[in-house]
Design an enzyme around this catalytic site. Structure first.
Site, PDB file in Angstrom:
ATOM      1  N   CYS A   2       0.838  -1.198   0.000  1.00  0.00           N
ATOM      2  CA  CYS A   2       0.000   0.000   0.000  1.00  0.00           C
ATOM      3  C   CYS A   2       0.875   1.251   0.000  1.00  0.00           C
ATOM      4  O   CYS A   2       1.930   1.266   0.623  1.00  0.00           O
ATOM      5  CB  CYS A   2      -0.946   0.100   1.185  1.00  0.00           C
ATOM      6  N   ARG A  27       6.135  -0.729  -3.972  1.00  0.00           N
ATOM      7  CA  ARG A  27       5.677  -1.322  -2.712  1.00  0.00           C
ATOM      8  C   ARG A  27       4.717  -2.484  -2.950  1.00  0.00           C
ATOM      9  O   ARG A  27       4.425  -3.233  -2.035  1.00  0.00           O
ATOM     10  CB  ARG A  27       4.973  -0.240  -1.868  1.00  0.00           C
ATOM     11  N   TRP A  75      -2.908  -2.861  -1.623  1.00  0.00           N
ATOM     12  CA  TRP A  75      -2.495  -4.269  -1.692  1.00  0.00           C
ATOM     13  C   TRP A  75      -3.479  -5.009  -0.813  1.00  0.00           C
ATOM     14  O   TRP A  75      -3.485  -4.828   0.408  1.00  0.00           O
ATOM     15  CB  TRP A  75      -1.064  -4.387  -1.183  1.00  0.00           C
ATOM     16  N   ASN A 101      -3.126   2.492   5.089  1.00  0.00           N
ATOM     17  CA  ASN A 101      -2.143   1.426   4.922  1.00  0.00           C
ATOM     18  C   ASN A 101      -2.094   0.682   6.256  1.00  0.00           C
ATOM     19  O   ASN A 101      -1.922   1.311   7.293  1.00  0.00           O
ATOM     20  CB  ASN A 101      -0.786   2.075   4.595  1.00  0.00           C
ATOM     21  N   GLY A 102      -2.257  -0.647   6.238  1.00  0.00           N
ATOM     22  CA  GLY A 102      -2.214  -1.408   7.491  1.00  0.00           C
ATOM     23  C   GLY A 102      -3.463  -2.253   7.654  1.00  0.00           C
ATOM     24  O   GLY A 102      -4.188  -2.506   6.681  1.00  0.00           O
ATOM     25  N   GLU A 481      19.319 -17.758  -0.500  1.00  0.00           N
ATOM     26  CA  GLU A 481      18.943 -16.501  -1.141  1.00  0.00           C
ATOM     27  C   GLU A 481      18.787 -16.704  -2.653  1.00  0.00           C
ATOM     28  O   GLU A 481      17.844 -16.183  -3.264  1.00  0.00           O
ATOM     29  CB  GLU A 481      19.995 -15.421  -0.821  1.00  0.00           C
ATOM     30  N   LYS A 485      15.332 -15.882  -4.693  1.00  0.00           N
ATOM     31  CA  LYS A 485      15.352 -14.937  -5.824  1.00  0.00           C
ATOM     32  C   LYS A 485      14.708 -15.567  -7.049  1.00  0.00           C
ATOM     33  O   LYS A 485      13.879 -14.966  -7.714  1.00  0.00           O
ATOM     34  CB  LYS A 485      16.778 -14.597  -6.149  1.00  0.00           C
ATOM     35  N   GLU A 488      10.837 -15.952  -6.647  1.00  0.00           N
ATOM     36  CA  GLU A 488       9.992 -14.758  -6.686  1.00  0.00           C
ATOM     37  C   GLU A 488      10.028 -14.062  -8.042  1.00  0.00           C
ATOM     38  O   GLU A 488       9.036 -13.465  -8.439  1.00  0.00           O
ATOM     39  CB  GLU A 488      10.311 -13.794  -5.544  1.00  0.00           C
ATOM     40  N   HIS A 504      19.264 -37.635   2.137  1.00  0.00           N
ATOM     41  CA  HIS A 504      18.336 -38.114   3.171  1.00  0.00           C
ATOM     42  C   HIS A 504      16.885 -38.005   2.723  1.00  0.00           C
ATOM     43  O   HIS A 504      15.982 -37.964   3.560  1.00  0.00           O
ATOM     44  CB  HIS A 504      18.572 -37.352   4.473  1.00  0.00           C
ATOM     45  N   LYS A 603       6.919  -4.687  -1.586  1.00  0.00           N
ATOM     46  CA  LYS A 603       8.278  -4.315  -1.173  1.00  0.00           C
ATOM     47  C   LYS A 603       8.392  -4.224   0.334  1.00  0.00           C
ATOM     48  O   LYS A 603       9.376  -4.621   0.920  1.00  0.00           O
ATOM     49  CB  LYS A 603       8.654  -2.978  -1.822  1.00  0.00           C
TER      50      LYS A 603
HETATM   51  C1  F6R Z   1      12.986 -10.836  -1.299  1.00  0.00           C
HETATM   52  C2  F6R Z   1      12.667  -9.729  -0.427  1.00  0.00           C
HETATM   53  C3  F6R Z   1      11.958 -10.041   0.844  1.00  0.00           C
HETATM   54  C4  F6R Z   1      12.451  -9.096   1.963  1.00  0.00           C
HETATM   55  C5  F6R Z   1      11.598  -9.303   3.223  1.00  0.00           C
HETATM   56  C6  F6R Z   1      12.069  -8.429   4.348  1.00  0.00           C
HETATM   57  O1  F6R Z   1      13.656 -10.394  -2.443  1.00  0.00           O
HETATM   58  O2  F6R Z   1      12.945  -8.601  -0.719  1.00  0.00           O
HETATM   59  O3  F6R Z   1      12.100 -11.371   1.205  1.00  0.00           O
HETATM   60  O4  F6R Z   1      13.789  -9.366   2.208  1.00  0.00           O
HETATM   61  O5  F6R Z   1      10.254  -9.023   2.938  1.00  0.00           O
HETATM   62  O6  F6R Z   1      11.979  -7.079   4.011  1.00  0.00           O
HETATM   63  P1  F6R Z   1      12.821  -5.997   4.774  1.00  0.00           P
HETATM   64  O7  F6R Z   1      14.251  -6.242   4.465  1.00  0.00           O
HETATM   65  O8  F6R Z   1      12.332  -4.684   4.248  1.00  0.00           O
HETATM   66  O9  F6R Z   1      12.523  -6.186   6.234  1.00  0.00           O
END
Ligand code: F6R
Length: 608
Positions: A2, A27, A75, A101-102, A481, A485, A488, A504, A603
């Protein structure tokens, strides 16, 4: 997650609001809307889908005039993405419009009470109840009305409010959701984040939890929860709008991947003095590390993955037990944590609800808290006992890349500092590690040169259904990681496995053509990983090896070798992750995915 924008000034509000909303697209959202005050009252235009759809709808409906307005990207949480559930929401008499937002946790109780009073809901959202409550509580004084209304709300919110009775005034407030006020000349703004205001002003005020602000074209007044005026510091944005734009790249993600050398350099170099780490800004003293019993790292998603690398490195350098926990689990686990412990929270946005809650839990139990955060003055930065900023600059692509790399760098500095303080690293060793960290930006640049090879590999493998990543130690942490990546960005199923764990059970999934990416950058573990690689190759897997070792593709081991520069194995995640970020990018690109805004993701995840 949002986005809120508000404008009051002398210009037409809608173009400013739309420009701001576009800057908040990162976001994540599924619908958008704007409202302005016109001579005959408030008019709202909103729609499901992209901001472009909203822009088109505004044109089709003959525009929306007015110099005071609010805008929102939604969102969905309560109620599906739809035109009617999009914000702004209007009160029953139409005189008040709200964006939010929230999550209002007690919205059902409030809704039932309002319905009993004759209010009719038009949407399924939790936000709509706020607009009706504001109407019901209206005393004629906006600030007093808002203060009384938020007392009835449970949950988290940032709210911006427009009233037809006060046509040149915006009201706003927040609890556990970010909100800033952009301070201009003869015009002021409200926004969830700086990119939304920066075209207009670089001066801003960060609203604190439970504060309420009245914003007009010429004045910003902030009040505390008791309605007492509060003097707020005006801060200045120290980056340029071009840092938040694509600068010639096709996507923010690739731009941000390419910016990693700078992000790491900016995070590290001001903090290495005379060859040793200096973390005065984070108030990390030798005494504190001496007395340390445990370190708890808490974070979500990629930030947690940085923490997994951090755990390996801090334990190696400082010989102190480190746990790395998913914040949403940690907060409800009644974690064993006390005064002699340090809690490191890691967050790009500094606004992730679960991470903030986990930090509060640790604080409540007496632990010292330090936040590794990218967004200046974000909630985590302000609430932690101290903060170690990553200087990655604004990160716009939903999937993090440069912030992750900067987080690794910050964790290395903590690990060296802790090792020195605890006597588990000699000064010579610490100097050597610092030198290696200072060399990382150039080595990342070198790792970025794998880009054409990686594009080629993605062209070969983008149709695979499933990808496995394997590694040991730091490599294993980095594969987690790499796997996230890929999921997503390309929507391909993938899993990261400790290489030794595959046998296993999971090895049963390996069949002819399954893609396995193996990371092997630790000479001490190389042979072990190699035997795991051979075992998947023998079962028909296609294998890509990411390694700093001098090896060639070999039909018994792997189909392709992606060579990364050599550094100390403790720091290798900083280099091995780079081709994997590129891999996700190109896999997503070949599959036609929405790179910067992957489906269902936001985001900044400001709800549980
Ligand atoms: C993946 C990604 C998310 C953030 C997670 C935490 O690419 O960006 O997994 O790492 O949502 O977000 P922050 O770092 O803002 O607390």
């Amino acid at each position: 997650m949002c986005g809120i924008v508000g404008y009051v000034g002398r210009e037409e509000a809608v173009p400013v609001l739309l420009q701001g909303l576009y800057k908040l697209e990162y976001r994540g959202y599924d619908s958008a809307g704007v409202a302005t005050v016109q001579p005959d009252g408030i008019r709202i235009i909103k729609t499901k889908g992209r901001i472009k759809n909203l822009d088109d709808k505004i044109q089709q409906e003959g525009g929306l005039q007015g110099t005071c307005g609010i805008g929102h990207t939604r969102w969905a949480t309560h109620g599906a993405p739809s035109d009617v559930n999009a914000h702004p929401h209007q009160s029953q008499n139409g005189r008040i419009a709200v964006v939010h937002n929230g999550i209002i946790e007690n919205f059902l109780d409030l809704r039932h009470a309002l319905e009993a009073d004759g209010y009719q809901m038009r949407s399924q959202t939790d936000t709509e109840v706020v607009s009706h409550l504001l109407e019901k509580n209206d005393t004629g004084d906006g600030v007093q009305t808002l203060l009384a209304t938020v007392k009835q709300l449970r949950g988290s919110y940032a709210l911006a409010i427009l009233s037809a009775d006060r046509p040149q005034e915006l009201l706003c407030t927040r609890r556990d959701n970010p909100l800033i006020i952009g301070v201009g000349q003869g015009e002021n703004m409200i926004a969830s984040d700086i990119p939304a205001i920066i075209a207009k002003t670089k001066q801003y005020i960060v609203l604190d939890d439970n504060e309420v602000a009245r914003v007009t074209a010429d004045e910003v007044q902030v009040f505390d929860a008791q309605g007492q005026p509060v003097q707020k510091e005006i801060q200045t944005v120290n980056w340029d709008i071009s840092s938040a734009e694509k600068g010639g790249y096709d996507h923010f993600m690739i731009k941000e991947i390419m910016e990693q050398p700078k992000a790491v350099r900016d995070t590290v170099s001001p903090r290495i003095e005379n060859g040793l780490p200096r973390l005065d800004d984070a108030q990390l003293t030798d005494e504190m590390f001496h007395e340390l019993r445990n370190i708890h790292i808490v974070a979500c998603g990629s930030a947690l993955h940085a923490g997994l690398v951090g755990r390996e490195v801090i334990e190696r350098f400082a010989r102190v037990p480190v746990s790395a926990s998913v914040a949403s689990e940690f907060r409800y686990r009644n974690p064993i944590i006390g005064k002699e412990d340090l809690c490191i929270v890691i967050s790009q946005s500094g606004e992730t609800a679960d991470t903030l809650a986990a930090m509060r839990e640790a604080k409540k139990k007496g632990a010292r808290t330090i936040a590794i955060v990218n967004v200046v003055s974000s909630s985590a930065a302000r609430e932690a006992d101290s903060v170690l900023y990553t200087w990655a600059g604004p990160e716009i692509a939903v999937a993090t890349t440069k912030a992750y790399s900067a987080q690794l760098a910050a964790l290395y500095l903590i690990a060296i500092k802790a090792g020195l303080a605890r006597g588990t690293l000699t000064e010579e060793q610490a100097r050597n590690y610092c030198q290696q960290i200072l060399a990382l930006p150039d080595q990342i640049t070198e790792a970025l040169r794998t880009r054409p090879q990686i594009e080629h590999l993605a062209s070969l493998y983008h149709n695979r259904q499933s990808v496995f990543f394997i590694g040991r130690g730091v490599d294993y942490a980095a594969t987690q990681e790499a796997s996230l990546k890929l999921k997503e960005i390309s929507y391909i199923h993938s899993e990261a496995y400790a290489a030794g764990e595959l046998k296993h059970g999971t090895i049963s999934l390996i069949e002819e053509g399954t893609l396995v990416v193996a990371m092997a950058n630790d000479p001490d573990l190389y042979e072990k990983t190699l035997s795991n690689v051979k075992s998947v190759k023998a079962r028909g897997a296609s294998v890509i090896m990411v390694t700093d070792q001098d090896v060639e593709a070999d039909p018994e081991i792997c189909d392709f070798v992606v060579k990364v520069p050599t550094c100390d194995p403790a720091l290798s995640a900083s280099l091995s992750i780079v081709p994997m970020q590129l891999f996700s990018y190109y896999m997503g690109l070949f599959r036609g995915c929405d790179i910067d805004k992957p489906r269902n993701l936001a985001k900044s995840v400001t709800v549980e």
